[in-house]
Design a protein around this motif. Structure first.
Motif, short mmCIF file in Angstrom:
data_model
loop_
_atom_site.label_atom_id
_atom_site.label_comp_id
_atom_site.label_asym_id
_atom_site.label_seq_id
_atom_site.Cartn_x
_atom_site.Cartn_y
_atom_site.Cartn_z
N LEU A 7 6.11 0.07 -5.42
CA LEU A 7 6.15 -1.24 -6.09
C LEU A 7 5.47 -2.31 -5.25
CD1 LEU A 7 9.77 -1.13 -7.55
CD2 LEU A 7 7.60 -0.99 -8.83
N ALA A 8 5.66 -2.24 -3.93
CA ALA A 8 5.03 -3.22 -3.03
C ALA A 8 3.52 -3.10 -3.08
CB ALA A 8 5.55 -3.03 -1.61
N LEU A 9 3.02 -1.88 -3.19
CA LEU A 9 1.57 -1.66 -3.24
C LEU A 9 0.99 -2.03 -4.60
CD1 LEU A 9 1.28 1.77 -1.38
CD2 LEU A 9 0.82 -0.52 -0.47
N GLN A 10 1.77 -1.86 -5.67
CA GLN A 10 1.28 -2.15 -7.01
C GLN A 10 1.31 -3.63 -7.35
OE1 GLN A 10 3.81 0.34 -9.38
NE2 GLN A 10 2.38 2.07 -9.33
N ALA A 11 2.27 -4.35 -6.80
CA ALA A 11 2.46 -5.75 -7.18
C ALA A 11 1.20 -6.60 -7.04
CB ALA A 11 3.62 -6.36 -6.39
N PRO A 12 0.47 -6.53 -5.93
CA PRO A 12 -0.72 -7.40 -5.81
C PRO A 12 -1.99 -6.84 -6.44
CG PRO A 12 -0.15 -6.46 -3.65
CD PRO A 12 0.81 -5.90 -4.66
N LEU A 13 -1.90 -5.73 -7.19
CA LEU A 13 -3.10 -5.13 -7.78
C LEU A 13 -3.62 -5.93 -8.96
CD1 LEU A 13 -2.23 -1.31 -7.81
CD2 LEU A 13 -3.69 -2.54 -6.20
N GLY A 14 -4.93 -5.86 -9.12
CA GLY A 14 -5.56 -6.48 -10.27
C GLY A 14 -5.70 -5.48 -11.40
N ALA A 45 -0.66 -8.66 2.17
CA ALA A 45 0.42 -8.91 1.20
C ALA A 45 1.25 -7.64 1.00
CB ALA A 45 -0.16 -9.38 -0.14
N ALA A 46 0.59 -6.50 0.92
CA ALA A 46 1.31 -5.24 0.74
C ALA A 46 2.18 -4.92 1.96
CB ALA A 46 0.32 -4.10 0.48
N ILE A 47 1.66 -5.15 3.15
CA ILE A 47 2.44 -4.90 4.38
C ILE A 47 3.68 -5.79 4.40
CG2 ILE A 47 2.45 -5.19 6.89
CD1 ILE A 47 -0.45 -4.12 6.89
N ARG A 48 3.49 -7.07 4.05
CA ARG A 48 4.65 -7.99 4.01
C ARG A 48 5.68 -7.52 2.99
NH1 ARG A 48 0.65 -11.79 4.32
NH2 ARG A 48 0.73 -12.22 2.11
N ALA A 49 5.22 -7.07 1.83
CA ALA A 49 6.14 -6.62 0.78
C ALA A 49 6.91 -5.36 1.20
CB ALA A 49 5.38 -6.38 -0.52
N VAL A 50 6.24 -4.43 1.84
CA VAL A 50 6.92 -3.20 2.28
C VAL A 50 7.95 -3.52 3.36
CG1 VAL A 50 6.60 -0.99 3.48
CG2 VAL A 50 5.05 -1.64 1.64
N ARG A 51 7.67 -4.52 4.19
CA ARG A 51 8.60 -4.89 5.28
C ARG A 51 9.84 -5.62 4.79
NH1 ARG A 51 5.50 -7.65 10.07
NH2 ARG A 51 7.59 -7.50 10.93
N VAL A 62 14.28 -1.10 6.43
CA VAL A 62 13.12 -1.96 6.61
C VAL A 62 11.92 -1.05 6.89
CG1 VAL A 62 12.06 -3.81 7.97
CG2 VAL A 62 14.53 -3.82 7.53
N GLY A 63 10.90 -1.19 6.10
CA GLY A 63 9.73 -0.31 6.22
C GLY A 63 8.72 -0.80 7.23
N ALA A 64 7.88 0.12 7.64
CA ALA A 64 6.75 -0.18 8.51
C ALA A 64 5.53 0.48 7.89
CB ALA A 64 7.00 0.35 9.91
N VAL A 65 4.40 -0.19 7.99
CA VAL A 65 3.20 0.30 7.33
C VAL A 65 2.03 0.30 8.30
CG1 VAL A 65 1.53 -0.17 5.48
CG2 VAL A 65 3.93 -0.67 5.13
#
Length: 188
Positions: A7-14, A45-51, A62-65
């Motif tokens: 979801l974190a990776l998909q959210a900022p997708l166009g 943005a994706a890194i922030r969302a995963v964290r 808490v995730g790390a990317v």
């Protein structure tokens, strides 16, 4: 947790972008028509969302990317893009968590050098291709020999030696250090 990452990776997708799980904990994201700055904006943005912490069964996770990026050049194939983004990912992982790297040709050269070193270490470990040199240890007050220090050397194949500070960390990462240590002790 993998759903959270997806979801974190998909959210900022166009509209023209896509994301998919490659396997395990690896995902591939294709960004259409983005500049290097646009890729940087997406990845950060994706890194922030995963964290962002999530709760699961009463525990906080808490995730790390680590991420690698490659902006496709003219003439590059999809396979080239996957390979080069993977090279950048390898560099990001080497540099630490919650970071990303944009592919550069220097990364590929460094990865090729690393593979060559790994192969040389495998061959040296299997065929006793290391060399030992003995350095005398002298007593300061009398200049008498108090013993010797065994120095491990890995020939570079060109008449020189690969420095221990270069090959020892790689041997440790590869899980060869105990076998090498046993050989050194036996040989010494």
């Amino acid at each position: 947790f993998l759903q959270h990452v997806a979801l974190a990776l998909q959210a900022p997708l166009g509209q023209a972008d896509c994301c998919g799980r490659q396997g395990g904990d690896e995902f591939v994201v294709l960004l259409d028509g983005r500049t290097v700055a646009g890729v940087a904006s997406y990845v950060e943005a994706a890194i922030r969302a995963v964290r962002e912490p999530i709760s699961f069964n009463g525990r906080t996770i808490v995730g790390a990317v680590s991420a690698g990026a490659y902006t496709i050049e003219a003439g590059a194939t999809f396979a080239d893009a996957l390979h080069r983004s993977d090279v950048a990912l390898y560099q990001a992982k080497a540099d630490g968590r919650n970071t990303w790297r944009q592919f550069s040709p220097e990364m590929e050269a460094a990865m090729a050098a690393r593979r060559t070193l790994e192969q040389r270490l495998r061959e040296a470990t299997a065929g006793h291709g290391f060399e030992l040199f003995f350095q005398p240890l002298l007593k300061v007050d009398t200049a008498q020999c108090a013993g010797f220090e065994a120095l491990l050397r890995l020939p570079d194949g060109e008449g020189g030696y690969i420095p221990p500070m270069t090959f020892i960390p790689v041997a440790e990462t590869m899980g060869l250090i105990n076998e090498i240590g046993a050989w050194v002790l036996g040989e010494a």
